[in-house]
Design a protein around this motif. Structure first.
Motif, PDB file in Angstrom:
ATOM      1  N   PHE A 101       3.907  10.494  -4.811  1.00  0.00           N
ATOM      2  CA  PHE A 101       3.408   9.393  -5.628  1.00  0.00           C
ATOM      3  C   PHE A 101       2.089   8.932  -5.016  1.00  0.00           C
ATOM      4  CE2 PHE A 101       6.259   7.776  -2.395  1.00  0.00           C
ATOM      5  CZ  PHE A 101       5.553   6.731  -1.830  1.00  0.00           C
ATOM      6  N   ILE A 102       1.306   8.233  -5.790  1.00  0.00           N
ATOM      7  CA  ILE A 102       0.040   7.670  -5.315  1.00  0.00           C
ATOM      8  C   ILE A 102       0.211   6.159  -5.274  1.00  0.00           C
ATOM      9  CG2 ILE A 102      -2.441   7.418  -5.746  1.00  0.00           C
ATOM     10  CD1 ILE A 102      -1.633  10.297  -5.196  1.00  0.00           C
ATOM     11  N   THR A 103      -0.206   5.554  -4.174  1.00  0.00           N
ATOM     12  CA  THR A 103      -0.103   4.107  -4.027  1.00  0.00           C
ATOM     13  C   THR A 103      -1.410   3.544  -3.482  1.00  0.00           C
ATOM     14  OG1 THR A 103       1.313   2.320  -3.188  1.00  0.00           O
ATOM     15  CG2 THR A 103       0.950   4.197  -1.723  1.00  0.00           C
ATOM     16  N   GLU A 104      -1.638   2.262  -3.692  1.00  0.00           N
ATOM     17  CA  GLU A 104      -2.936   1.664  -3.402  1.00  0.00           C
ATOM     18  C   GLU A 104      -3.330   1.663  -1.938  1.00  0.00           C
ATOM     19  OE1 GLU A 104      -2.678  -2.264  -5.007  1.00  0.00           O
ATOM     20  OE2 GLU A 104      -0.898  -2.722  -3.861  1.00  0.00           O
ATOM     21  N   ASN A 105      -2.375   1.577  -1.024  1.00  0.00           N
ATOM     22  CA  ASN A 105      -2.672   1.625   0.406  1.00  0.00           C
ATOM     23  C   ASN A 105      -1.369   1.853   1.163  1.00  0.00           C
ATOM     24  OD1 ASN A 105      -1.407  -1.007   0.926  1.00  0.00           O
ATOM     25  ND2 ASN A 105      -3.225  -1.896  -0.025  1.00  0.00           N
ATOM     26  N   VAL A 106      -1.428   1.889   2.475  1.00  0.00           N
ATOM     27  CA  VAL A 106      -0.225   2.207   3.258  1.00  0.00           C
ATOM     28  C   VAL A 106       0.881   1.175   3.076  1.00  0.00           C
ATOM     29  CG1 VAL A 106      -1.436   3.607   4.960  1.00  0.00           C
ATOM     30  CG2 VAL A 106      -1.181   1.156   5.345  1.00  0.00           C
ATOM     31  N   ASN A 107       0.544  -0.015   2.627  1.00  0.00           N
ATOM     32  CA  ASN A 107       1.545  -1.053   2.386  1.00  0.00           C
ATOM     33  C   ASN A 107       1.866  -1.216   0.902  1.00  0.00           C
ATOM     34  OD1 ASN A 107       1.844  -1.853   5.142  1.00  0.00           O
ATOM     35  ND2 ASN A 107      -0.183  -2.749   4.981  1.00  0.00           N
ATOM     36  N   GLY A 108       1.380  -0.307   0.067  1.00  0.00           N
ATOM     37  CA  GLY A 108       1.581  -0.396  -1.374  1.00  0.00           C
ATOM     38  C   GLY A 108       2.970   0.034  -1.803  1.00  0.00           C
TER      39      GLY A 108
END
Length: 132
Positions: free
Chosen positions: A37-44
Motif C-alpha cells: 500500500f502507499i501511505t503519506e509518511n512513515v506514520n501514515g
C-alpha cells in the motif's frame, strides 16, 4: 525529486509491504507480488485486506459465502473507504486507532481501501492499498 515543504520531505510518500519478516528477500517478494500500500509518511495509515486466501495484490474468485476482512491502522481521523467497480463506500470516519471489520460484499472485479483526510478543496488521499 524533493522540494521544500511538507509534500517534499524525504520519506513522503512511503510504500508499506506485508511480509512475514523484514528480510530483503521477503520485502522484494512482497513488492513483486503487490502485497503493498502507499501511505503519506512513515506514520501514515496502514492497510491489511484479505478475501479467502488472497491479500493485497492477489487475485481471488468471488464466493457469496466469503467475507472480506479489513484492518486499518493509524487513520488519524481520516475517512476510510472501500472502493470497488460499483463505487466508493464510506466505512468509517474520524477514527484514530485501529479499525477491523468483516463483511460480505457483492460480486466485483476488484476491491481496495483508501483513506482521505481534510474536506472540500483541502481533502487529499493519505493512503491507498493495492486491490484484491
Amino acid at each position: 525529486y524533493h522540494k521544500e515543504g511538507p509534500m517534499g520531505d524525504i520519506g513522503t510518500p512511503v510504500t508499506g509491504v506485508i511480509t512475514p519478516s523484514r528480510s530483503s528477500g521477503d520485502i522484494l517478494k512482497a513488492v513483486r507480488n503487490g502485497h503493498s500500500f502507499i501511505t503519506e509518511n512513515v506514520n501514515g495509515p496502514r492497510f491489511f485486506l484479505e478475501y479467502k486466501n488472497a491479500r493485497l495484490g492477489d487475485t481471488a474468485i468471488f464466493s457469496k459465502d466469503e467475507k472480506l476482512k479489513i484492518r486499518a491502522e493509524k487513520l488519524a481521523k481520516a475517512r476510510l473507504y472501500l472502493v470497488t467497480e460499483k463505487g466508493e463506500e464510506l466505512l468509517c470516519k474520524n477514527e484514530k486507532g485501529i479499525v477491523e471489520a468483516e463483511f460480505r460484499i457483492a460480486k466485483t472485479r476488484f476491491a481496495y481501501l483508501k483513506a482521505v483526510r481534510g474536506s472540500g478543496k483541502l481533502s487529499a488521499v493519505s493512503a491507498i492499498s493495492n486491490p484484491i
